[in-house]
Design a protein around this motif. Structure first.
Motif, PDB file in Angstrom:
ATOM      1  N   ARG A 219     -89.034  64.343 -42.900  1.00  0.00           N
ATOM      2  CA  ARG A 219     -87.619  63.997 -42.851  1.00  0.00           C
ATOM      3  C   ARG A 219     -87.447  62.567 -42.357  1.00  0.00           C
ATOM      4  NH1 ARG A 219     -84.340  68.679 -42.755  1.00  0.00           N
ATOM      5  NH2 ARG A 219     -82.725  67.698 -41.506  1.00  0.00           N
ATOM      6  N   CYS A 220     -86.550  61.836 -42.981  1.00  0.00           N
ATOM      7  CA  CYS A 220     -86.258  60.474 -42.555  1.00  0.00           C
ATOM      8  C   CYS A 220     -85.427  60.544 -41.270  1.00  0.00           C
ATOM      9  CB  CYS A 220     -85.487  59.733 -43.641  1.00  0.00           C
ATOM     10  SG  CYS A 220     -85.405  57.957 -43.374  1.00  0.00           S
ATOM     11  N   ALA A 251     -82.932  64.520 -43.964  1.00  0.00           N
ATOM     12  CA  ALA A 251     -82.651  63.419 -43.044  1.00  0.00           C
ATOM     13  C   ALA A 251     -82.124  63.995 -41.742  1.00  0.00           C
ATOM     14  CB  ALA A 251     -81.627  62.461 -43.656  1.00  0.00           C
ATOM     15  N   ASP A 293     -87.224  56.098 -37.793  1.00  0.00           N
ATOM     16  CA  ASP A 293     -87.469  55.275 -38.980  1.00  0.00           C
ATOM     17  C   ASP A 293     -86.460  54.156 -39.179  1.00  0.00           C
ATOM     18  OD1 ASP A 293     -89.719  56.827 -40.167  1.00  0.00           O
ATOM     19  OD2 ASP A 293     -88.208  58.409 -40.209  1.00  0.00           O
ATOM     20  N   CYS A 294     -85.211  54.387 -38.734  1.00  0.00           N
ATOM     21  CA  CYS A 294     -84.160  53.418 -39.027  1.00  0.00           C
ATOM     22  C   CYS A 294     -83.046  53.542 -37.987  1.00  0.00           C
ATOM     23  CB  CYS A 294     -83.594  53.664 -40.437  1.00  0.00           C
ATOM     24  SG  CYS A 294     -82.418  52.422 -41.008  1.00  0.00           S
ATOM     25  N   VAL A 355     -83.497  57.162 -47.555  1.00  0.00           N
ATOM     26  CA  VAL A 355     -84.145  58.475 -47.649  1.00  0.00           C
ATOM     27  C   VAL A 355     -84.961  58.592 -48.928  1.00  0.00           C
ATOM     28  CG1 VAL A 355     -83.719  60.954 -47.850  1.00  0.00           C
ATOM     29  CG2 VAL A 355     -82.409  59.603 -46.201  1.00  0.00           C
ATOM     30  N   PRO A 358     -88.435  55.639 -49.043  1.00  0.00           N
ATOM     31  CA  PRO A 358     -88.948  55.377 -47.690  1.00  0.00           C
ATOM     32  C   PRO A 358     -89.959  54.246 -47.638  1.00  0.00           C
ATOM     33  CG  PRO A 358     -89.882  57.400 -48.598  1.00  0.00           C
ATOM     34  CD  PRO A 358     -88.792  56.990 -49.525  1.00  0.00           C
ATOM     35  N   LEU A 361     -89.052  51.001 -45.973  1.00  0.00           N
ATOM     36  CA  LEU A 361     -89.057  50.881 -44.517  1.00  0.00           C
ATOM     37  C   LEU A 361     -90.275  50.151 -43.988  1.00  0.00           C
ATOM     38  CD1 LEU A 361     -87.816  54.482 -43.687  1.00  0.00           C
ATOM     39  CD2 LEU A 361     -86.549  52.365 -43.296  1.00  0.00           C
TER      40      LEU A 361
END
Length: 400
Positions: A219-220, A251, A293-294, A355, A358, A361
Motif C-alpha cells: 500500500r502506498c 493507499a 512514501d509521500c 499510487v 510508485p 517516488l
C-alpha cells in the motif's frame, strides 16, 4: 555595516532564529519574546533552564534578552474552554498589550531597526519612528485580505478591528518580510508596493543522522503532519481517503498532530485506511515520516509550511496545494514533488498518480533530499541577515 536591531515577538514562531542570525552577524541590540530561550553556550544552566529544560537554546546572551512570560501564560488561559469563542479576540488584545510594553522599551533602547510581528507592532513602530529607527514587519502569514477570503471558505473570520490594526501596521512598516513568494504576492495583490516586500523563505532543522530507507509495501503510504483543522485541508483529505477505501485503492494515510477540530479526529477514526497519531517531537517526527512514501499538505492557506522541508529532508517527495508557500521548493526542484490546485478533484488525481506509478517516488525521493538542503535554518539565517543589511543600507543611502 553597523546597525543595532531589536527583534520582538509576544510568543516565538521563528523569531529566535532571526535573533540568532543577527547576533552572529554582530547586529543584535536586543531580543524580547514572551516565550523564553536559553543561551546555548552555557548548556541551559541559566535561570530559565532550571524550570524548562526543553526550551530552545540559541547563542544570545541573557543581557540582550527579555522574556515577559505573563503574555504567553495569559494566552494559554484565554485559549482554554473557559473563554469559548472569545479566545481569539482576547489573544489579539494580549498582543496589543505586549506591543505597548515593547514601545516603552524602544524609546529607551533607541535601536537602528526594529523587527516586529503582526498584531504586536503598531505602537512599537510609532515609538521606533520617534527615535529614527527603521520598521520591519516580519509577516508570518499572508495578507489579511487573502486570509479573510480563505478563512471564509471554512466559516471562520477575524473581528474587523483586528484587520484594521493589521493595515495600520502595514502602513507604518518601512519593509515587510514574508515567509514565501506566495505570501508576498498576497500583499502585492492588496496594493502594497513590491519595493516594500522582501520574501525570505523559512527553514527547518535537518535530521542529525541518516535515516533508513523505507521498507517496500503493498500500500502506498501518505503522511500529513500538522494540526487537524480544515484550514490545513484535512477535511478534504479524509473525504478523498474515504472514497479511495470504497474504490479498493491500496493507499493509507497517517495524520500526525494535535486535534484542533474534534469532528476531523472522529472522521479519521471511522476510516480503516487512516491512522491518527498525536503530536510528536521533531526528532521522532523525522523517524516516523521516513517510514512513508509521500508527504501531503493540501492547506487552504499556509504562508510557508515547514513540514514540507522536514519531509523532504528524510527523502519524502511532497504533494502540496498551490496555496502553500513551500511550493517554492518544488518550483525550484520540480522532480521533488507535485503542486496541485486547492481543489478536491485535483488533489485526488495527484494521489492516484502516485499510487498507480510508485516508481516515480524513487526519483522524487532523491530530488527531495537535495532540495531540502537549501531550506535549513542555517540557510535561512544567512538569507535574512543579507536581506536586513540590504534594507538598512538602502535607507542609510537614501538619508544622505
Amino acid at each position: 555595516l553597523e546597525m543595532r536591531v531589536l527583534v520582538s515577538h509576544p510568543g516565538m514562531q521563528h523569531a529566535h532564529q532571526l535573533a540568532w542570525a543577527l547576533e552572529a552577524a554582530g547586529h543584535l541590540a536586543a531580543f524580547w519574546s514572551g516565550v523564553p530561550v536559553v543561551d546555548s553556550r552555557y548548556h541551559k544552566v541559566g535561570y530559565w533552564g532550571i524550570f524548562a529544560p526543553h526550551l530552545r537554546a540559541i547563542p544570545v546572551p541573557a543581557v540582550k534578552r527579555k522574556h515577559p512570560v505573563v503574555f504567553p501564560l495569559l494566552r494559554k488561559l484565554c485559549s482554554s474552554r473557559m473563554f469559548g469563542g472569545m479566545g481569539n479576540e482576547l489573544n489579539h488584545r494580549l498582543d496589543r498589550a505586549y506591543d505597548f510594553w515593547v514601545a516603552r522599551g524602544v524609546r529607551k533602547l533607541r535601536p537602528d531597526m526594529v523587527v516586529c510581528y503582526e498584531n504586536s507592532a503598531l505602537n512599537t513602530f510609532k515609538a521606533a519612528h520617534e527615535v529614527g529607527a527603521i520598521c520591519v514587519l516580519d509577516a508570518a502569514s499572508v495578507h489579511y485580505l487573502a486570509a479573510r477570503k480563505w478563512l471564509k471558505e471554512v466559516g471562520q473570520f477575524n473581528p474587523a478591528w483586528i484587520d484594521v490594526r493589521k493595515q495600520e501596521e502595514i502602513d507604518l512598516a518601512d519593509a515587510i518580510l514574508t515567509c514565501s513568494e506566495l505570501a508576498a504576492g498576497t500583499y502585492q495583490d492588496a496594493g502594497v508596493p513590491s519595493t516594500k516586500l522582501f520574501p525570505v523563505p523559512l527553514g527547518t532543522h535537518m535530521p542529525e543522522t541518516a535515516l533508513h530507507d523505507k521498507a517496500p509495501g503493498a500500500r502506498c503510504r501518505f503522511v500529513f503532519a500538522g494540526s487537524l483543522r480544515s484550514l490545513k485541508g484535512v477535511d478534504v483529505l479524509l473525504e478523498i481517503f474515504e472514497e479511495l477505501e470504497q474504490e479498493g485503492i491500496a493507499a493509507e494515510l497517517v495524520l500526525i498532530g494535535g486535534v484542533a477540530e474534534k469532528d476531523l479526529a472522529k472522521h479519521a477514526g471511522r476510516l480503516p485506511n487512516v491512522t491518527h497519531r498525536p503530536y510528536m517531537p521533531q526528532s521522532e517526527l523525522f523517524a516516523e515520516m521516513a517510514h512513508h512514501d509521500c508527504l501531503i499538505l493540501p492547506s487552504r492557506f499556509d504562508s510557508f509550511g515547514m513540514v514540507v522541508a522536514e519531509g523532504m529532508a528524510v527523502g519524502l517527495p511532497a504533494i502540496v496545494s498551490d496555496r502553500v508557500g513551500a511550493k517554492c521548493i518544488i518550483e525550484q526542484h520540480p522532480d521533488s514533488g507535485w503542486i496541485v490546485p486547492c481543489d478536491k478533484a485535483a488533489l485526488k488525481v495527484a494521489i492516484l498518480q502516485v499510487v498507480r506509478y510508485p516508481e516515480s517516488l524513487v526519483t522524487a525521493s532523491r530530488a527531495a533530499r537535495a532540495a531540502a538542503r537549501d531550506y535549513s535554518w542555517e540557510s535561512y539565517r544567512c538569507r535574512v541577515v543579507q536581506t536586513l543589511e540590504g534594507i538598512y543600507a538602502r535607507y542609510v543611502e537614501s538619508a544622505r
